[in-house]
Design an enzyme around this catalytic site. Structure first.
Site, mmCIF file in Angstrom:
data_model
loop_
_atom_site.group_PDB
_atom_site.id
_atom_site.type_symbol
_atom_site.label_atom_id
_atom_site.label_comp_id
_atom_site.label_asym_id
_atom_site.label_seq_id
_atom_site.Cartn_x
_atom_site.Cartn_y
_atom_site.Cartn_z
ATOM 1 N N TYR A 4 0.832 -1.210 0.000
ATOM 2 C CA TYR A 4 0.000 0.000 0.000
ATOM 3 C C TYR A 4 0.868 1.263 0.000
ATOM 4 O O TYR A 4 0.636 2.196 -0.779
ATOM 5 C CB TYR A 4 -0.918 -0.017 1.224
ATOM 6 N N THR B 95 -14.705 5.887 6.912
ATOM 7 C CA THR B 95 -15.372 5.350 5.729
ATOM 8 C C THR B 95 -15.944 3.979 6.061
ATOM 9 O O THR B 95 -15.664 3.426 7.134
ATOM 10 C CB THR B 95 -14.393 5.229 4.543
#
Length: 258
Positions: free
Chosen positions: A162, A197
């Site tokens: 990532y 989120t």
């Protein structure tokens, strides 16, 4: 830069940060094309903001090109937000000293393909379309905002894939902005911190986890909300003097090793 009456593309725009960006751009008068794989959410949001949904896998150049062409049919393409991305957590080596337990290389390639190569693919094709626009009074033809992460700078244990992908997005910001200056297109990057989120789930346990996580933020002691990210994205698109910049939106957090 005035985007009223122009078209815009948001990859990963069906939910989370991307959806907030869709709403923010629509509020400025843009017709927004949502490029995502979540058809149900994407079509619902498109109906809400008077935009359009197009199914797009950002690892498929043909689908990206189709989305760009569709956007140009809706109006001059002046804004693009690259918000599509995935996460992954795995240590570089396993605990047993075996090659087979080392970080999955195919997964590493997949994260890079979506988060980094997919972003650049949209940038190069969208900017090509923008280069055909009539310049505004300021000389601008468009603006692009890419989504990185604080993991580009403060990558934690297990975030090799990532962080590599988001570090690449940060690294491309200046050279691509320099490239696109010739055609009047600006490029900036936002690096979000801990944002609330759907990835964190729902329910009492989820809320307790998020509250604890928020205590690690310098100030305010909470997770950010998608609208706070979208506000910065809209600013980077509409502020004609913002170019080649990477902006952390993170409440001052500096991520620990784990």
């Amino acid at each position: 830069m005035d985007i009223n009456g122009a078209s815009a593309i948001v990859t990963g725009g069906a939910s989370g940060i991307g959806a907030a960006c869709v709403r923010g751009l629509a509020a400025k008068g843009a017709t927004v094309l949502i490029a995502d794989l979540q058809a149900d959410k994407g079509e619902k949001l498109a109906a809400e903001v008077g935009g359009y949904f197009v199914p797009v896998d950002v690892t498929d150049t043909g689908q990206i090109e189709e989305a760009v062409v569709k956007a140009t049919e809706l109006g001059p393409l002046r804004a693009v937000v690259n918000s599509a991305g995935i996460g992954w957590a795995q240590r570089t080596v396993g605990k047993d000293g075996e090659f087979a337990s080392a970080h999955n290389l195919d997964v590493y390639k997949k994260v890079i393909a979506i988060n980094l190569i997919g972003t650049f693919d949209m940038v190069r094709l969208a900017a090509t379309a923008m280069s055909r626009n009539e310049p505004l009074a300021s000389g601008e033809r468009g603006a692009i905002v890419n989504m990185a992460s604080v993991a580009a700078f403060d990558g934690q244990i297990g975030q090799a894939a990532y962080s590599s992908s988001k570090g690449g997005v940060v690294g491309m910001t200046l050279p691509v902005a320099r490239d696109l200056a010739a055609v009047g297109v600006r490029v900036n990057t936002v690096a979000p911190g801990l944002i609330d989120t759907p990835i964190y789930g729902e329910g009492e346990a989820s809320e307790a986890f998020k509250a604890k996580l928020g205590q690690s933020v310098l100030f305010p002691h909470r997770l950010g909300v998608p609208e706070e990210l979208a506000s910065m994205v809209v600013e980077l698109i509409t502020n004609s003097y913002m170019n080649a910049e990477v902006v952390r939106v993170d409440g001052g957090i500096r991520m620990p090793p784990k």
